[in-house]
Structures are given as C-alpha cells and as structure tokens.
Design a protein around this motif. Structure first.
Motif, PDB file in Angstrom:
ATOM      1  N   ALA A  30      -7.386  -6.784  -4.257  1.00  9.82           N
ATOM      2  CA  ALA A  30      -6.579  -5.710  -3.675  1.00  9.82           C
ATOM      3  C   ALA A  30      -7.413  -4.816  -2.769  1.00  9.82           C
ATOM      4  O   ALA A  30      -6.933  -4.359  -1.722  1.00  9.82           O
ATOM      5  CB  ALA A  30      -5.934  -4.874  -4.782  1.00  9.82           C
ATOM      6  N   ARG A  31      -8.666  -4.581  -3.126  1.00 12.96           N
ATOM      7  CA  ARG A  31      -9.527  -3.726  -2.317  1.00 12.96           C
ATOM      8  C   ARG A  31      -9.819  -4.367  -0.956  1.00 12.96           C
ATOM      9  O   ARG A  31      -9.848  -3.687   0.067  1.00 12.96           O
ATOM     10  CB  ARG A  31     -10.837  -3.446  -3.056  1.00 12.96           C
ATOM     11  CG  ARG A  31     -11.699  -2.427  -2.336  1.00 12.96           C
ATOM     12  CD  ARG A  31     -12.852  -1.982  -3.181  1.00 12.96           C
ATOM     13  NE  ARG A  31     -12.307  -1.066  -4.193  1.00 12.96           N
ATOM     14  CZ  ARG A  31     -12.918  -0.777  -5.323  1.00 12.96           C
ATOM     15  NH1 ARG A  31     -14.076  -1.315  -5.613  1.00 12.96           N
ATOM     16  NH2 ARG A  31     -12.371   0.057  -6.186  1.00 12.96           N
ATOM     17  N   LYS A  32      -9.995  -5.690  -0.930  1.00 10.94           N
ATOM     18  CA  LYS A  32     -10.227  -6.395   0.334  1.00 10.94           C
ATOM     19  C   LYS A  32      -8.988  -6.350   1.224  1.00 10.94           C
ATOM     20  O   LYS A  32      -9.093  -6.199   2.436  1.00 10.94           O
ATOM     21  CB  LYS A  32     -10.626  -7.848   0.076  1.00 10.94           C
ATOM     22  CG  LYS A  32     -12.040  -8.001  -0.404  1.00 10.94           C
ATOM     23  CD  LYS A  32     -12.401  -9.464  -0.568  1.00 10.94           C
ATOM     24  CE  LYS A  32     -13.813  -9.601  -1.089  1.00 10.94           C
ATOM     25  NZ  LYS A  32     -14.180 -11.006  -1.290  1.00 10.94           N
ATOM     26  N   ILE A  33      -7.821  -6.488   0.612  1.00  6.60           N
ATOM     27  CA  ILE A  33      -6.571  -6.415   1.375  1.00  6.60           C
ATOM     28  C   ILE A  33      -6.442  -5.033   2.011  1.00  6.60           C
ATOM     29  O   ILE A  33      -6.167  -4.899   3.203  1.00  6.60           O
ATOM     30  CB  ILE A  33      -5.353  -6.724   0.481  1.00  6.60           C
ATOM     31  CG1 ILE A  33      -5.389  -8.178   0.015  1.00  6.60           C
ATOM     32  CG2 ILE A  33      -4.047  -6.435   1.219  1.00  6.60           C
ATOM     33  CD1 ILE A  33      -4.366  -8.516  -1.062  1.00  6.60           C
ATOM     34  N   ALA A  34      -6.677  -4.001   1.202  1.00  2.00           N
ATOM     35  CA  ALA A  34      -6.574  -2.623   1.701  1.00  2.00           C
ATOM     36  C   ALA A  34      -7.597  -2.357   2.805  1.00  2.00           C
ATOM     37  O   ALA A  34      -7.264  -1.741   3.827  1.00  2.00           O
ATOM     38  CB  ALA A  34      -6.762  -1.638   0.550  1.00  2.00           C
ATOM     39  N   ALA A  35      -8.815  -2.818   2.625  1.00  2.00           N
ATOM     40  CA  ALA A  35      -9.858  -2.597   3.632  1.00  2.00           C
ATOM     41  C   ALA A  35      -9.499  -3.296   4.943  1.00  2.00           C
ATOM     42  O   ALA A  35      -9.688  -2.740   6.029  1.00  2.00           O
ATOM     43  CB  ALA A  35     -11.204  -3.097   3.115  1.00  2.00           C
ATOM     44  N   SER A  36      -8.960  -4.496   4.839  1.00  2.00           N
ATOM     45  CA  SER A  36      -8.559  -5.237   6.034  1.00  2.00           C
ATOM     46  C   SER A  36      -7.420  -4.535   6.758  1.00  2.00           C
ATOM     47  O   SER A  36      -7.438  -4.399   7.990  1.00  2.00           O
ATOM     48  CB  SER A  36      -8.146  -6.659   5.659  1.00  2.00           C
ATOM     49  OG  SER A  36      -7.669  -7.343   6.784  1.00  2.00           O
ATOM     50  N   LEU A  37      -6.428  -4.073   6.007  1.00  2.00           N
ATOM     51  CA  LEU A  37      -5.312  -3.353   6.609  1.00  2.00           C
ATOM     52  C   LEU A  37      -5.787  -2.054   7.262  1.00  2.00           C
ATOM     53  O   LEU A  37      -5.324  -1.693   8.347  1.00  2.00           O
ATOM     54  CB  LEU A  37      -4.232  -3.062   5.574  1.00  2.00           C
ATOM     55  CG  LEU A  37      -3.405  -4.267   5.128  1.00  2.00           C
ATOM     56  CD1 LEU A  37      -2.555  -3.901   3.923  1.00  2.00           C
ATOM     57  CD2 LEU A  37      -2.534  -4.777   6.268  1.00  2.00           C
ATOM     58  N   LYS A  38      -6.718  -1.376   6.611  1.00  2.00           N
ATOM     59  CA  LYS A  38      -7.257  -0.127   7.172  1.00  2.00           C
ATOM     60  C   LYS A  38      -7.983  -0.406   8.488  1.00  2.00           C
ATOM     61  O   LYS A  38      -7.753   0.276   9.492  1.00  2.00           O
ATOM     62  CB  LYS A  38      -8.197   0.548   6.180  1.00  2.00           C
ATOM     63  CG  LYS A  38      -8.717   1.896   6.657  1.00  2.00           C
ATOM     64  CD  LYS A  38      -9.552   2.558   5.581  1.00  2.00           C
ATOM     65  CE  LYS A  38      -9.828   3.998   5.933  1.00  2.00           C
ATOM     66  NZ  LYS A  38     -11.082   4.268   6.517  1.00  2.00           N
ATOM     67  N   ARG A  39      -8.835  -1.429   8.487  1.00  2.00           N
ATOM     68  CA  ARG A  39      -9.547  -1.795   9.724  1.00  2.00           C
ATOM     69  C   ARG A  39      -8.560  -2.140  10.832  1.00  2.00           C
ATOM     70  O   ARG A  39      -8.689  -1.678  11.968  1.00  2.00           O
ATOM     71  CB  ARG A  39     -10.452  -3.007   9.482  1.00  2.00           C
ATOM     72  CG  ARG A  39     -11.813  -2.709   8.974  1.00  2.00           C
ATOM     73  CD  ARG A  39     -12.713  -3.924   9.014  1.00  2.00           C
ATOM     74  NE  ARG A  39     -12.166  -5.112   8.361  1.00  2.00           N
ATOM     75  CZ  ARG A  39     -12.267  -5.369   7.072  1.00  2.00           C
ATOM     76  NH1 ARG A  39     -12.903  -4.524   6.272  1.00  2.00           N
ATOM     77  NH2 ARG A  39     -11.757  -6.466   6.559  1.00  2.00           N
ATOM     78  N   SER A  40      -7.572  -2.951  10.497  1.00  2.00           N
ATOM     79  CA  SER A  40      -6.584  -3.370  11.495  1.00  2.00           C
ATOM     80  C   SER A  40      -5.820  -2.175  12.042  1.00  2.00           C
ATOM     81  O   SER A  40      -5.596  -2.071  13.251  1.00  2.00           O
ATOM     82  CB  SER A  40      -5.606  -4.376  10.889  1.00  2.00           C
ATOM     83  OG  SER A  40      -6.254  -5.573  10.565  1.00  2.00           O
ATOM     84  N   ALA A  41      -5.418  -1.278  11.153  1.00  2.00           N
ATOM     85  CA  ALA A  41      -4.635  -0.115  11.576  1.00  2.00           C
ATOM     86  C   ALA A  41      -5.452   0.815  12.469  1.00  2.00           C
ATOM     87  O   ALA A  41      -4.945   1.350  13.453  1.00  2.00           O
ATOM     88  CB  ALA A  41      -4.120   0.640  10.357  1.00  2.00           C
ATOM     89  N   GLU A  42      -6.709   0.987  12.133  1.00  2.00           N
ATOM     90  CA  GLU A  42      -7.545   1.898  12.908  1.00  2.00           C
ATOM     91  C   GLU A  42      -7.944   1.320  14.267  1.00  2.00           C
ATOM     92  O   GLU A  42      -8.190   2.073  15.202  1.00  2.00           O
ATOM     93  CB  GLU A  42      -8.786   2.266  12.106  1.00  2.00           C
ATOM     94  CG  GLU A  42      -8.464   3.155  10.928  1.00  2.00           C
ATOM     95  CD  GLU A  42      -9.646   3.462  10.049  1.00  2.00           C
ATOM     96  OE1 GLU A  42      -9.577   4.482   9.330  1.00  2.00           O
ATOM     97  OE2 GLU A  42     -10.639   2.702  10.046  1.00  2.00           O
TER      98      GLU A  42
END
Length: 95
Positions: A30-42
């Motif tokens: 879950a942490r990797k998914i969140a980190a990836s989404l955060k990177r993509s969003a930013e």
C-alpha cells in the motif's frame, strides 16, 4: 473485452486526472501504491485539481470500477493505500 473495460481503461489512460506510472495498482504494498500516486500527481501536467485530490480520486476510481470483481485482499491493500496517501500528503482521515 467488454465496453465497460474499454471505457475505464480509456479514462485511466487518457483522462485529464493525471499521468500514472505503469502497473501502479498491481503492487501488494500500500505504501508503494501511495508513493507512486503521489509522484504521479505532483509531476503530472494533465491534472486539473490539487495533487492530493487527483491522487485520491484516481485510487477511488480504480476501486469503484473494479466493484465486486475486486478480491477482498486486493481491496484491503487499496483501502490501506488511501491511508498511506493521506499520510504522504500530511492529511488526516475524515471520519
């Protein structure tokens, strides 16, 4: 492939929400998914909302489109990713 799958794949791949990393929702972490989404969003220049809102919206979209076809374990990981995403953006849960 059904029309629904084509529609959701089209939205995921070509919407103005944001640009996603490939296979982002396939991780069991879950942490990797969140980190990836955060990177993509930013880093996305296609999103229309703030990064947190765009990332959370894409995660919710994926969960909702899978519906009852989403195995319980997979849903648990994705729901945990919501909490990880909130933490990554310094947001509190709205309970």
């Amino acid at each position: 492939m059904t029309a629904k799958r084509k529609w959701s794949a089209e939205v995921t791949g070509h919407s103005d929400a944001m640009d996603l990393e490939e296979h982002v929702f396939e991780s069991d972490d879950a942490r990797k998914i969140a980190a990836s989404l955060k990177r993509s969003a930013e880093h996305s220049d296609r999103r229309k909302a703030e990064p947190f809102q765009s990332a959370m919206s894409m995660l919710n979209f994926y969960i909702n489109r899978a519906g009852s076809n989403l195995p319980a374990e997979r849903k648990r990981v994705l729901e945990k990713a919501k909490d990880e995403l909130r933490a990554a953006f310094g947001r509190e849960r709205d309970d």
